[in-house]
Design an enzyme around this catalytic site. Structure first.
Site, mmCIF file in Angstrom:
data_model
loop_
_atom_site.group_PDB
_atom_site.id
_atom_site.type_symbol
_atom_site.label_atom_id
_atom_site.label_comp_id
_atom_site.label_asym_id
_atom_site.label_seq_id
_atom_site.Cartn_x
_atom_site.Cartn_y
_atom_site.Cartn_z
ATOM 1 N N TYR A 135 0.825 -1.201 0.000
ATOM 2 C CA TYR A 135 0.000 0.000 0.000
ATOM 3 C C TYR A 135 0.864 1.257 0.000
ATOM 4 O O TYR A 135 1.399 1.680 1.030
ATOM 5 C CB TYR A 135 -0.929 0.016 1.220
ATOM 6 C CG TYR A 135 -1.851 -1.178 1.340
ATOM 7 C CD1 TYR A 135 -2.192 -1.954 0.233
ATOM 8 C CD2 TYR A 135 -2.395 -1.529 2.571
ATOM 9 C CE1 TYR A 135 -3.028 -3.042 0.347
ATOM 10 C CE2 TYR A 135 -3.257 -2.612 2.687
ATOM 11 C CZ TYR A 135 -3.571 -3.369 1.579
ATOM 12 O OH TYR A 135 -4.408 -4.456 1.702
ATOM 13 N N HIS A 195 0.097 -12.371 1.362
ATOM 14 C CA HIS A 195 -0.644 -11.416 0.541
ATOM 15 C C HIS A 195 -0.686 -11.853 -0.920
ATOM 16 O O HIS A 195 0.350 -11.931 -1.580
ATOM 17 C CB HIS A 195 0.028 -10.041 0.649
ATOM 18 C CG HIS A 195 -0.836 -8.909 0.228
ATOM 19 N ND1 HIS A 195 -0.375 -7.612 0.137
ATOM 20 C CD2 HIS A 195 -2.150 -8.859 -0.124
ATOM 21 C CE1 HIS A 195 -1.365 -6.813 -0.234
ATOM 22 N NE2 HIS A 195 -2.446 -7.552 -0.420
#
Length: 332
Positions: free
Chosen positions: A56, A141
């Site tokens: 992010y 992830h």
């Protein structure tokens, strides 16, 4: 706000969690002060669980989240981050990172790495960016394209860390259902972060993953509950899975909005609460990029939703009759 444990682990979350992609400049930039205000408003609203990732904003989300939490009592909140993408610095800035969705300078490149060493290095880097000595939960992830390495190398490394008390819980964070179902049956993970696959518009998680999680006592955190925007604000041009929504999907979302409106319930409130009715789902992660969004999320989370509204959605064929709804789980 109610707290729940993740699987059989010591890690806990509030039922509503703060998704920190937005404060990593997802799609558009925000100032450091705006990011701090978003976290502060979430805290004021009772949220004590915060989810971030190196992906992010090339680490910006982790840095901002850590700065915003640094003066909060550490035993009052939980943080989750993710492994699988290492950030390697570039010799010089190469434009921006908007191709990956983040309005930040391209100072690093992402390198997929689900090796044991890569997992350890990724977590160490995350702790440095967060300014913390530990995180509570670590998610693998988006490992779909690296499934075998994630299962045979990354997961055992995290399992060893959990056994040593370095982390409390292990999870997998995905927007598909087949691989996390394998993890549920083949490993001892504590939690699945499921994005976009158990929503008012997409209940594909109900086919195999959620029953498996319930059977194995693996918790599910639902994310992407607005399917990237359509269920937050259905209108022409709204996005579904980060692309313009098709006309049939837009029409279905508008029908959902109209039926919820008959009961004075905003569609986004219904969309956020819907997943929690399933017994495997313990919490919902909502992305929050401003104080207004965080306050709105906490306010709507507490909004009473009459059971009659869910009956109305079923009668109109907008949700399947056999899908559990929140008031049923709560006992009426």
């Amino acid at each position: 706000m109610r707290r729940v444990c993740l699987g059989r682990s010591k890690a806990h979350v509030t039922e509503l969690a703060f998704g920190a992609a937005g404060i990593g400049n997802l799609f558009q930039p925000i100032a450091d002060t705006e990011a701090a205000a978003a976290v502060a408003a979430a805290w004021e609203g009772g949220i004590r669980a915060f989810d971030t990732a190196p992906h992010y904003g090339l680490g910006l989300s982790e840095r901002r989240l850590g700065a915003a939490l640094k003066d909060r009592p550490r035993d009052e909140f939980t943080v989750s981050t993710k492994v699988g993408r290492l950030l390697e610095p570039l010799p010089e800035i190469e434009g921006d990172d908007l191709a990956n969705g983040f309005a930040v300078a391209a100072t690093h490149r992402r390198v997929w790495d689900f090796s044991a060493d890569g997992v350890r290095r990724s977590l160490e880097d995350s702790l440095n960016r967060l300014g913390l000595d530990r995180v509570d939960t670590v998610f693998l992830h988006d490992p779909e394209q690296h499934a075998e390495q994630a299962l045979t190398e990354a997961y055992p490394a995290l399992e060893a860390m959990r056994a040593e008390g370095i982390i409390d819980a292990i999870g997998v964070g995905v927007n598909t259902t087949e691989l996390p179902t394998r993890f549920v049956w083949e490993t001892d993970i504590d939690v699945v972060l499921l994005a976009g696959r158990y929503t008012l518009l997409d209940q594909s998680g109900l086919d195999e993953l959620l029953p498996a999680a319930a059977a194995r006592k693996v918790s599910v955190m639902a994310a992407g509950v607005f399917n990237s925007g359509l269920l937050a604000d259905p209108r022409p041009g709204a996005t579904f899975e980060y692309a313009a929504a098709s006309r049939p999907l837009l029409e279905q979302a508008l029908r959902l909005q109209a039926r919820c409106g008959l009961y004075g319930v905003p569609l986004r409130a219904a969309a956020a609460r819907f997943p929690l009715a399933h017994p495997a789902v313990v919490g919902v992660i909502l992305g929050m990029r401003s104080a207004a969004e965080a306050s709105d999320a906490a306010e709507h989370w507490r909004r009473p939703i009459p059971y009659g509204m869910w009956e109305e959605l079923r009668a109109a064929g907008l949700i399947p009759r056999l899908v559990p709804v929140p008031e049923e789980r709560a006992g009426g």
